[in-house]
Design a protein around this motif. Structure first.
Motif, short mmCIF file in Angstrom:
data_model
loop_
_atom_site.label_atom_id
_atom_site.label_comp_id
_atom_site.label_asym_id
_atom_site.label_seq_id
_atom_site.Cartn_x
_atom_site.Cartn_y
_atom_site.Cartn_z
N ILE A 397 0.86 -1.19 0.00
CA ILE A 397 0.00 0.00 0.00
C ILE A 397 0.89 1.23 0.00
O ILE A 397 1.56 1.51 0.99
N SER A 420 -6.09 -3.24 2.05
CA SER A 420 -5.58 -3.15 3.42
C SER A 420 -5.74 -4.46 4.18
O SER A 420 -5.54 -4.49 5.41
N ASN A 421 -6.09 -5.55 3.47
CA ASN A 421 -6.28 -6.85 4.11
C ASN A 421 -7.27 -6.79 5.26
O ASN A 421 -7.10 -7.44 6.30
N LYS A 423 -7.92 -4.33 7.25
CA LYS A 423 -7.60 -3.42 8.35
C LYS A 423 -8.28 -2.08 8.10
O LYS A 423 -7.93 -1.34 7.19
N LYS A 426 -6.33 1.41 7.96
CA LYS A 426 -5.61 1.60 6.70
C LYS A 426 -6.59 1.86 5.55
O LYS A 426 -6.34 2.70 4.69
N ALA A 427 -7.72 1.15 5.56
CA ALA A 427 -8.73 1.38 4.52
C ALA A 427 -9.28 2.80 4.59
O ALA A 427 -9.48 3.46 3.57
N LEU A 430 -6.81 5.18 3.11
CA LEU A 430 -6.83 5.13 1.65
C LEU A 430 -8.00 5.91 1.08
O LEU A 430 -7.91 6.53 0.01
#
Length: 448
Positions: A397, A420-421, A423, A426-427, A430
């Motif tokens: 990322i 973000s797998n 998470k 993190k999402a 983004l």
């Protein structure tokens, strides 16, 4: 200069001004009040250059200087112009400013008064505010672009000939037009000529014009590009393609500031400023005698060397963002980002076509993109990039993911969660929203 000798053309509303400074035509300080001293952080000394760069951003500084110079030349005031002032210590304020001429006699302007009115509440600026990522339509945060942004105001303000050097696609025409737009000649024409597009037998007529019956087919008088430019700017692109014979004629025009139409004998004054550009190495061309050395030095009073995109890859995220906004309007789409694999490919690719090639790749992707994210499949065929198709790599990322400020939809949220797998923080980063906002959207769209 004694203050008693200064007579203004009309009353100056200093009683209504939050701040004022008195300047000579060369922008030396003649006097300033305590408000200005507080703004710039010290008391400017009479006879010293006034630090306008401490009051205005570089993007606005050239426009302010232009207004001052127009007042000095015309003797006419400029009333209630808008600008953002910089405060000492990192803050800004909106203001209205006016430029008034000062006269020693009825004809001679001996200085100006710069009045600042309606200075509004200070707004705190982050430390990055001094870091400009664009100069008007020119995008870039790299060190090389920042150096160019620092030079542009002074170059535009001057009347010197400019030679812009750089590979094809680096934006030489954009720099040339920007210099004209922010110069004192901005009210005059801007005439661009690509010297490589005309046949050798026609280019002299294109540049200088021709008289009626000057040659077979010349059934009327034609005004050339130099004459069309008037007191504006003429941009000679691909100047390195000119034959030495025409270089000699242009050198004579630059020296004498006049020319004759083809087939004519009457001199025509050349008033325009010359900006030229080339993607050739003119030093090598001088060595092999294909470019005249004396002509080279007359063209390049000031030179700008534009970096290729491969030398400023930190600018690619900004440029991609810029093209997303541009093409969203052009194609009436709502694309929010490029996939991380696309960005990784852009960072790995050497871009021989520079910014123009990146722009064309993004526009190609807009034609085929179906959702809010541009994937590798929407880019031109990899054969067109002179590079093998990239091998799959572990997903990472990057710091710059290109979601716009619009409210993310279901597809964008799912894409961010995938990157973000799962998470959520993190999402949310983004998507440029808070974690709480992301949680509410997940609930609302039933994405649990």
């Amino acid at each position: 200069m004694p203050a008693a000798d200064l007579k203004s053309k009309r009353p100056h509303p200093l009683h209504r001004s939050n701040g004022f400074v008195v300047l000579t035509p060369s922008l030396l300080t003649m006097g300033a009040n305590h408000v200005i001293s507080r703004l710039i952080g010290y008391d400017p000394k009479p006879g010293k250059p006034f630090p306008l760069d401490k009051l205005f951003y570089k993007q606005e500084l050239i426009e302010v200087k232009s207004e001052i110079n127009r007042t000095i030349k015309s003797g006419q005031p400029k009333i209630k112009l808008k600008a953002e002032l910089l405060y000492n210590g990192g803050s800004k304020s909106l203001c209205s400013y006016s430029v008034y001429p000062l006269f020693k006699s009825t004809r001679i302007v001996t200085g100006v008064i710069l009045c600042f009115e309606k200075i509004q509440k200070q707004i705190h600026l982050p430390k990055t505010a001094e870091f400009h990522q664009s100069f008007k339509n020119i995008i870039g945060k790299s060190e090389k672009m920042q150096r160019l942004f620092t030079m542009l105001p002074d170059i535009a303000e001057s009347d010197a000939n400019v030679l812009i050097c750089g590979e094809s696609g680096t934006g030489k025409d954009l720099f040339a037009e920007t210099i004209h737009t922010h110069s004192l000649r901005s009210k005059g024409p801007y005439i661009a000529v690509n010297c490589a597009t005309f046949a050798e037998s026609l280019i002299e007529s294109e540049l200088f014009g021709h008289e009626k019956s000057a040659f077979t087919g010349a059934d009327r008088l034609k005004v050339g590009r130099f004459e069309m430019a008037g007191a504006g700017t003429i941009f000679l692109d691909e100047i390195g393609e000119l034959k030495p014979e025409l270089q000699v004629k242009l050198l004579r025009v630059l020296d004498q500031r006049k020319f004759e139409r083809v087939g004519g004998t009457k001199p025509v004054l050349m008033e325009a400023r010359i900006i030229s550009a080339t993607n050739k190495n003119l030093t090598e061309a001088i060595t092999d005698k294909s470019f005249r050395e004396d002509f080279y030095y007359r063209l390049r009073t000031v030179s700008l060397n534009l970096p290729p995109l491969r030398e400023k890859k930190e600018d690619i995220p900004l440029l991609v963002n810029h093209f997303i906004k541009l093409f969203n309007k052009k194609y009436n789409k709502e694309i929010r980002s490029v996939d991380t694999k696309v960005m990784r490919f852009f960072q790995q690719y050497h871009f021989p076509g520079n910014v123009r090639e990146l722009e064309q790749a993004m526009e190609h992707a807009y034609v085929f993109a179906k959702g809010p994210v541009i994937f590798l499949s929407s880019l031109p065929d990899f054969k067109e990039f002179n590079m093998a198709k990239p091998e799959p790599e572990p997903e990472t990322i990057p710091k710059e993911i290109f979601f716009t400020a619009k409210k993310p939809d279901k597809e964008a949220i799912l894409h961010a969660l995938s990157l973000s797998n799962g998470k959520r923080q993190k999402a949310a980063d983004l998507l440029s929203i808070s974690r709480t906002s992301l949680w509410r959207l997940i609930k609302k769209l039933d994405l649990e």
